[in-house]
Design a protein around this motif. Structure first.
Motif: not given
Length: 276
Positions: A8-36
């Motif tokens: 899972l790329g850093g540009s996908l799971i974080t906002q790369k132009d905002k220091p130390e800012t994750a994307r929790p909505d994207v992470l929640a969907r991606l982990t759901g897809e992995i589980a499926r």
């Protein structure tokens, strides 16, 4: 069941132009897809990795860690970069566990050893044992001790490459912010075309047009990632690398479960005639 590596790329799971800012909505969907995907393919062997995005990359650039460490201030930066990467890892691990996935972080820096920026020793044996026990091993881009540079940075792809020689996967999925590899940077060139396939023979003509990362990335842009992917598919018979987007719902699930018609860009060694 096949062994697949997923990053899972850093540009996908974080906002790369905002220091130390994750994307929790994207992470929640991606982990759901992995589980499926694991439900759809019981017994699927999966090694998961993630980039450092606006966490580790920002710190590494500030301290110049990739180029080497040889001072007290540099080693402090080395430790800060490791801490930043670990903070993002705990966020990713928490989302995986919330999706009821048996994710277990295998801290790369404890096992990594590099020689002038090249990974020569990694966590493959620990990952192998984790897979045998039904765990979902989770690694990430991290700092590493280096016999020439003192210290450096190892990207997830570089760790994957070293591990693949000992734990050969059938597929490596690199999920990022864009839908695959384009003929030029799609965020700057509206005429850019998605490339469905790349082989060593076709790469030479397109190399100059592949874009670098827009935000801070100390481990190289798209051209470097494609070059590394080509090196791996040429070294490991039957391996294919999929570069796809993770923002499109279902793309990661599709990349993990459909070995015949993957999304994004397929990178492979080509025909025997191409290699001769």
């Amino acid at each position: 069941m096949p062994l697949i590596y997923l990053k899972l790329g850093g540009s996908l799971i974080t906002q790369k132009d905002k220091p130390e800012t994750a994307r929790p909505d994207v992470l929640a969907r991606l982990t759901g897809e992995i589980a499926r995907a694991r439900e759809a393919l019981p017994g699927l062997k999966l090694v998961l990795g993630h980039g450092s995005g606006s966490f580790g990359h920002v710190s590494a650039q500030r301290h110049g860690t990739r180029d080497g460490v040889n001072s007290e201030a540099g080693w402090y930066g080395f430790a800060c970069t490791a801490d930043a990467a670990a903070r993002l890892n705990r966020i990713v691990a928490a989302h995986l566990l919330q999706a009821e996935l048996p994710a277990w972080t295998v801290q790369p820096s404890a096992a990594l050893r590099c020689e002038d920026g090249k990974v020569v020793c990694g966590p493959a044996e620990t990952v192998r044992l984790a897979l045998a026990r039904g765990l979902l091993p989770l690694i990430h881009g991290d700092v590493a001790l280096d016999s020439v540079r003192g210290g450096t940075i190892a990207s997830t792809e570089e760790i994957f490459e070293q591990m693949a020689a000992q734990l050969p996967p059938v597929r490596i999925v690199l999920a990022g912010e864009v839908d695959g590899v384009y003929s030029s940077d799609p965020r700057r060139d509206p005429t850019a075309v998605l490339l469905k396939e790349i082989t060593p023979l076709s790469f030479e003509s397109m190399q100059a047009n592949l874009g670098a990362s827009h935000a801070t990335d100390v481990t190289g842009g798209m051209a470097a990632k494609v070059e590394q992917s080509l090196r791996m598919v040429c070294a490991l018979k039957g391996l294919e690398v999929i570069v796809c987007g993770g923002l499109a719902p279902g793309a990661v699930f599709h990349a993990l479960t459909d070995l015949s018609d993957p999304p994004g860009t397929l990178i492979h060694a080509g025909t025997p005639q191409d290699l001769s």
